[in-house]
Scaffold this motif. Structure first.
Motif, short mmCIF file in Angstrom:
data_model
loop_
_atom_site.label_atom_id
_atom_site.label_comp_id
_atom_site.label_asym_id
_atom_site.label_seq_id
_atom_site.Cartn_x
_atom_site.Cartn_y
_atom_site.Cartn_z
N ALA A 68 0.49 -1.56 -0.22
CA ALA A 68 0.16 -0.11 0.19
C ALA A 68 1.37 1.29 -0.07
CB ALA A 68 -0.71 -0.15 1.32
N THR A 69 1.94 1.07 0.43
CA THR A 69 3.16 2.07 0.55
C THR A 69 3.97 2.34 0.00
OG1 THR A 69 3.64 1.69 3.11
CG2 THR A 69 1.52 2.91 2.94
N LYS A 70 4.84 0.23 -0.50
CA LYS A 70 6.30 0.37 -1.10
C LYS A 70 6.24 0.09 -2.56
CE LYS A 70 7.44 0.81 3.17
NZ LYS A 70 8.38 2.12 3.57
N THR A 71 7.33 0.36 -2.61
CA THR A 71 6.90 -0.47 -3.52
C THR A 71 7.68 -1.87 -4.28
OG1 THR A 71 9.24 -0.45 -3.88
CG2 THR A 71 7.71 2.02 -5.71
N PHE A 72 7.47 -2.00 -5.74
CA PHE A 72 7.02 -4.01 -5.39
C PHE A 72 8.86 -4.31 -4.78
CE2 PHE A 72 8.57 -7.96 -6.92
CZ PHE A 72 7.48 -8.94 -6.34
N ARG A 116 4.71 -16.98 -5.61
CA ARG A 116 3.67 -16.38 -6.77
C ARG A 116 4.19 -14.76 -6.32
NH1 ARG A 116 -0.72 -20.08 -2.48
NH2 ARG A 116 -1.39 -18.31 -2.67
N LYS A 117 3.67 -14.37 -5.18
CA LYS A 117 3.91 -12.62 -5.44
C LYS A 117 5.17 -12.14 -6.73
CE LYS A 117 1.02 -12.34 -2.40
NZ LYS A 117 -0.73 -12.35 -2.85
N LEU A 118 6.10 -12.79 -6.63
CA LEU A 118 6.73 -12.65 -7.52
C LEU A 118 6.11 -12.31 -9.64
CD1 LEU A 118 10.42 -13.75 -7.10
CD2 LEU A 118 9.49 -11.40 -8.44
N ILE A 119 5.45 -13.22 -9.27
CA ILE A 119 5.03 -14.27 -10.72
C ILE A 119 3.56 -12.97 -10.58
CG2 ILE A 119 3.16 -15.94 -11.65
CD1 ILE A 119 4.86 -18.23 -10.26
N VAL A 120 3.23 -12.53 -9.91
CA VAL A 120 2.15 -11.42 -9.83
C VAL A 120 2.60 -10.46 -10.32
CG1 VAL A 120 -0.09 -10.46 -9.03
CG2 VAL A 120 0.22 -12.39 -8.50
N ALA A 121 3.77 -10.10 -9.74
CA ALA A 121 4.04 -8.62 -9.94
C ALA A 121 4.36 -8.44 -11.62
CB ALA A 121 5.59 -8.27 -8.72
N ILE A 122 5.64 -9.86 -12.58
CA ILE A 122 6.08 -9.68 -12.52
C ILE A 122 4.47 -9.91 -13.89
CG2 ILE A 122 7.00 -11.90 -14.80
CD1 ILE A 122 8.65 -12.72 -12.63
N GLU A 123 3.05 -10.27 -13.75
CA GLU A 123 2.34 -10.99 -15.04
C GLU A 123 1.64 -8.48 -15.55
OE1 GLU A 123 -0.25 -13.28 -13.50
OE2 GLU A 123 0.71 -14.97 -14.40
N ILE A 178 17.93 -24.81 -8.25
CA ILE A 178 16.51 -24.93 -7.54
C ILE A 178 16.11 -23.52 -6.90
CG2 ILE A 178 16.94 -27.64 -6.44
CD1 ILE A 178 17.49 -26.30 -3.89
N HIS A 179 17.70 -22.15 -6.75
CA HIS A 179 17.29 -21.31 -6.27
C HIS A 179 17.36 -20.44 -7.86
CE1 HIS A 179 19.85 -23.20 -3.17
NE2 HIS A 179 19.37 -22.04 -2.55
N GLU A 180 15.27 -20.47 -7.78
CA GLU A 180 14.71 -19.66 -9.31
C GLU A 180 14.22 -18.34 -8.52
OE1 GLU A 180 11.45 -20.79 -12.26
OE2 GLU A 180 11.11 -21.46 -10.48
N MET A 181 14.03 -17.77 -7.10
CA MET A 181 13.99 -16.76 -7.21
C MET A 181 14.35 -15.37 -7.41
SD MET A 181 11.16 -16.11 -4.60
CE MET A 181 11.29 -17.38 -3.22
N GLY A 182 15.79 -15.05 -7.83
CA GLY A 182 16.90 -14.30 -7.87
C GLY A 182 16.81 -14.77 -9.38
N LEU A 183 16.30 -15.60 -10.16
CA LEU A 183 16.00 -15.80 -12.09
C LEU A 183 14.44 -14.57 -12.28
CD1 LEU A 183 17.49 -16.33 -14.30
CD2 LEU A 183 16.31 -18.38 -14.43
N LEU A 184 13.85 -15.39 -10.84
CA LEU A 184 12.00 -14.51 -11.31
C LEU A 184 12.41 -13.29 -10.85
CD1 LEU A 184 10.35 -17.21 -9.59
CD2 LEU A 184 9.20 -16.18 -11.71
#
Length: 303
Positions: free
Chosen positions: A118-122, A160-167, A190-196
């Motif tokens: 509500a107050t911060k950027t992704f 999931r939040k990352l994927i929504v932000a990408i979309e 297995i560490h996908e978060m940085g790539l996402l």
């Protein structure tokens, strides 16, 4: 598999950052926690004790005296935490995400995330909350303070939040002279978060991307060259790629994918940081961290 719901005092030390000796003093002097004991008189603590300690630790780190905190009711402690939350939103969010993890409380996770957004950027949320949280969870997992299911639960919610932000950053890109970015992970990585997150920044900057994700064979990447003039491959390596020495993997990538083309490779993760600059194959660029990735991305526009 039994989910961990009882914690040792050493677990509480790892989770709160308060030394076990200090926790024992707080418990004895102020009745701060109410542990149960085994037949051999060993303390163990339930989730309610853990959540109370996380709140107490937050207030203590904010300068409140432990003697004053101990005299407060649970409701008063929570009210005091919330009154500070306006100015310490990131720290409160990390605490609440940890509580959500232990209780498998998706509603608390969602409420905390929505409050942040509500107050911060992704970007702010990712760098100042998600990354510190993931780093802390990694340590907790390595010390067996949490079960793998706790780590999986919170990691999947963050993903999931990352994927929504990408979309939400998807744009229609036509006739662009910009390079095409192809994002992939080697086998067993297995560490996908940085790539996402890299994909998020690319989408936000208006670049076209192809996201292949985990277990991408090098041979299949070669086909991308057939229809695209300029390609930048992006990967993230934290473990030994496909059981090979990382330099062997990079030279194989060079021969398989970049041979006789203008393609380049942007290499992120812990493993590449140990490579000497003189050993890096042509057209390969080591990215120190995600902030460095953003800076390099911004530099493309100024060329």
């Amino acid at each position: 598999m039994n989910v961990k719901t009882q914690f040792s005092i050493k677990d509480l030390e790892h989770l709160s950052g308060i030394k076990a000796h200090t926790i024992r003093i707080w418990e004895k002097r102020y009745n701060l926690l109410t542990p149960q004991r085994t037949d051999t008189n060993i303390r163990h603590y339930d989730i309610d004790n853990l959540k109370r300690l996380l709140n107490v630790t937050f207030l203590y780190n904010e300068g409140h005296k432990i003697s004053k905190i101990a005299n407060l009711s649970e409701a008063d402690i929570q009210e005091l935490v919330e009154s500070i939350a306006i100015n310490q939103q990131d720290e409160i969010a990390i605490k609440d995400f940890k509580s959500a993890m232990f209780d498998f409380d998706e509603a608390l996770f969602q409420k905390t995330y929505n409050t942040l957004l509500a107050t911060k950027t992704f970007r702010h949320v990712f760098f100042n909350v998600f990354i510190p949280l993931l780093n802390e969870i990694g340590i907790l997992w390595q010390t067996s303070t949490i079960d793998p299911c706790h780590e999986s639960f919170i990691s999947e919610l963050l993903k999931r939040k990352l994927i929504v932000a990408i979309e939400q950053e998807e744009q229609v890109i036509e006739n662009s002279n910009d390079p095409l970015f192809v994002l992939f992970l080697p086998y067993n990585e297995i560490h996908e978060m940085g790539l996402l997150y890299s994909n998020y920044e690319l989408k936000a900057a208006g670049y076209k991307t192809l996201y292949f994700g985990a277990n991408t064979p090098l041979e299949s990447l070669k086909t991308i060259q057939n229809s695209n003039k300029e390609v930048i491959f992006v990967t993230y390596i934290t473990i030994q790629p496909e059981g090979k020495d990382i330099l062997d993997y990079l030279h194989e990538f060079q021969e398989t994918t970049c041979n006789n083309t203008s393609a380049t490779l942007w290499l992120q993760g812990a493993k590449p940081q140990k490579i000497k600059a003189s050993q890096v194959p042509p057209n390969t660029h080591i990215i120190k961290n995600l902030q460095d990735f953003i800076t390099k991305l911004e530099g493309l526009r100024t060329k």
